[in-house]
Design a protein around this motif. Structure first.
Motif, short mmCIF file in Angstrom:
data_model
loop_
_atom_site.label_atom_id
_atom_site.label_comp_id
_atom_site.label_asym_id
_atom_site.label_seq_id
_atom_site.Cartn_x
_atom_site.Cartn_y
_atom_site.Cartn_z
N TYR A 1 8.49 3.06 -6.99
CA TYR A 1 8.71 2.17 -5.85
C TYR A 1 9.58 2.81 -4.77
N VAL A 2 10.34 3.83 -5.10
CA VAL A 2 11.36 4.35 -4.19
C VAL A 2 10.75 4.96 -2.92
N GLU A 3 9.85 5.89 -3.07
CA GLU A 3 9.30 6.59 -1.91
C GLU A 3 8.57 5.63 -0.96
N PRO A 4 7.65 4.79 -1.46
CA PRO A 4 7.00 3.85 -0.53
C PRO A 4 7.99 2.91 0.15
N LEU A 5 8.99 2.44 -0.58
CA LEU A 5 9.98 1.53 -0.01
C LEU A 5 10.79 2.21 1.09
N LEU A 6 11.23 3.43 0.85
CA LEU A 6 11.98 4.17 1.86
C LEU A 6 11.13 4.42 3.10
N LEU A 7 9.91 4.88 2.89
CA LEU A 7 9.05 5.22 4.02
C LEU A 7 8.72 3.99 4.86
N ARG A 8 8.62 2.83 4.25
CA ARG A 8 8.29 1.61 4.99
C ARG A 8 9.54 0.96 5.59
N ASP A 9 10.53 0.68 4.76
CA ASP A 9 11.65 -0.15 5.21
C ASP A 9 12.75 0.61 5.93
N VAL A 10 12.93 1.87 5.64
CA VAL A 10 13.95 2.64 6.34
C VAL A 10 13.34 3.36 7.54
N TYR A 11 12.15 3.92 7.37
CA TYR A 11 11.56 4.74 8.43
C TYR A 11 10.42 4.06 9.18
N GLY A 12 9.97 2.91 8.71
CA GLY A 12 8.99 2.14 9.45
C GLY A 12 7.61 2.75 9.55
N LEU A 13 7.26 3.62 8.60
CA LEU A 13 5.91 4.20 8.64
C LEU A 13 4.88 3.12 8.30
N PRO A 14 3.70 3.21 8.89
CA PRO A 14 2.66 2.23 8.59
C PRO A 14 2.16 2.39 7.14
N TYR A 15 1.70 1.28 6.60
CA TYR A 15 1.24 1.27 5.21
C TYR A 15 0.16 2.31 4.95
N ASP A 16 -0.78 2.47 5.88
CA ASP A 16 -1.87 3.41 5.64
C ASP A 16 -1.38 4.85 5.56
N GLU A 17 -0.39 5.22 6.39
CA GLU A 17 0.18 6.57 6.30
C GLU A 17 0.91 6.77 4.98
N ILE A 18 1.61 5.74 4.54
CA ILE A 18 2.33 5.83 3.27
C ILE A 18 1.34 6.01 2.13
N ALA A 19 0.27 5.23 2.16
CA ALA A 19 -0.76 5.34 1.11
C ALA A 19 -1.34 6.75 1.08
N GLN A 20 -1.59 7.30 2.24
CA GLN A 20 -2.13 8.65 2.31
C GLN A 20 -1.12 9.66 1.78
N GLN A 21 0.14 9.49 2.15
CA GLN A 21 1.18 10.43 1.73
C GLN A 21 1.40 10.41 0.23
N VAL A 22 1.47 9.22 -0.35
CA VAL A 22 1.75 9.14 -1.79
C VAL A 22 0.49 9.23 -2.64
N GLY A 23 -0.67 9.23 -1.99
CA GLY A 23 -1.92 9.39 -2.72
C GLY A 23 -2.28 8.19 -3.56
N ALA A 24 -2.03 7.00 -3.03
CA ALA A 24 -2.32 5.77 -3.76
C ALA A 24 -3.12 4.84 -2.86
N PRO A 25 -3.89 3.93 -3.46
CA PRO A 25 -4.63 2.96 -2.65
C PRO A 25 -3.67 2.08 -1.84
N LEU A 26 -4.14 1.60 -0.71
CA LEU A 26 -3.33 0.80 0.19
C LEU A 26 -2.75 -0.43 -0.52
N GLY A 27 -3.56 -1.12 -1.30
CA GLY A 27 -3.09 -2.31 -2.02
C GLY A 27 -1.98 -1.98 -3.01
N THR A 28 -2.09 -0.84 -3.67
CA THR A 28 -1.06 -0.41 -4.61
C THR A 28 0.25 -0.15 -3.89
#
Length: 185
Positions: A138-165
């Motif tokens: 949970y740490v990396e997606p949470l940091l990328l979204r809530d601290v850095y404001g990256l869009p969900y789709d970029e986070i999904a691409q970065q962490v290699g997980a489906p958008l829903g996950t």
């Protein structure tokens, strides 16, 4: 390269060339992303000298691990992850040094007097450390979204997980971290 590199496409181009072994491109890339890297580190670490150390570590990691950039997303998204990890690593090192030398404060920092600018709250760092112990996914997606404001789709691409996950990980991470940020009310 003497021109100032500002655009994401230019940075991606430099990164591709650097990954292919172009040393001049690597030097230009590091110079171009240093301000962004320092800003990311300052968003995690409350003291400028600590952020500078983390920035330097992040740039070394970029230079030595650029081959691990998958080129399936923006280089700057990958850079965010590298910089955040370097900042958190610096935080852990400093915390361990403070524990070893017995200079930690006896009480938790008061959230009313701790800086909340750009996520520099010490209680946030502690909460993320606790989250990582039991739920590291949970740490990396949470940091990328809530601290850095990256869009969900970029986070999904970065962490290699489906958008829903990714959305679920962020939701669960927030639910776990939120009570840790409230203090002893």
């Amino acid at each position: 390269m003497t021109d100032q590199v500002t655009g994401a496409d230019e940075i991606d181009d430099l990164a591709r060339r650097a990954k292919a072994g172009d040393r001049d491109a690597l030097e230009s890339l590091l110079a171009a992303v240093r301000p962004r890297t320092l800003a990311i580190c300052r968003g995690v670490l409350p003291y400028s000298s600590d952020a500078e150390d983390a920035c330097q570590e992040a740039l070394i990691n970029v230079a030595t691990k650029i081959g691990s950039w998958g080129e399936n997303g923006r280089f700057t998204t990958w850079l965010h992850v590298v910089a955040v990890n370097s900042a958190r690593s610096t935080y852990r090192r400093l915390k361990n040094q403070a524990v070893a030398s017995d200079v930690l404060p006896l009480e938790k920092p008061d959230p009313r007097t701790t800086s909340v600018i750009a996520g520099t709250r010490l209680d946030l760092l502690e909460a993320l450390e606790n989250l990582e112990e039991d739920h590291p996914q949970y740490v990396e997606p949470l940091l990328l979204r809530d601290v850095y404001g990256l869009p969900y789709d970029e986070i999904a691409q970065q962490v290699g997980a489906p958008l829903g996950t990714v959305k679920a990980q962020i939701h669960h991470g927030r639910r776990i971290v939120r009570p840790m940020l409230r203090g002893n009310e």
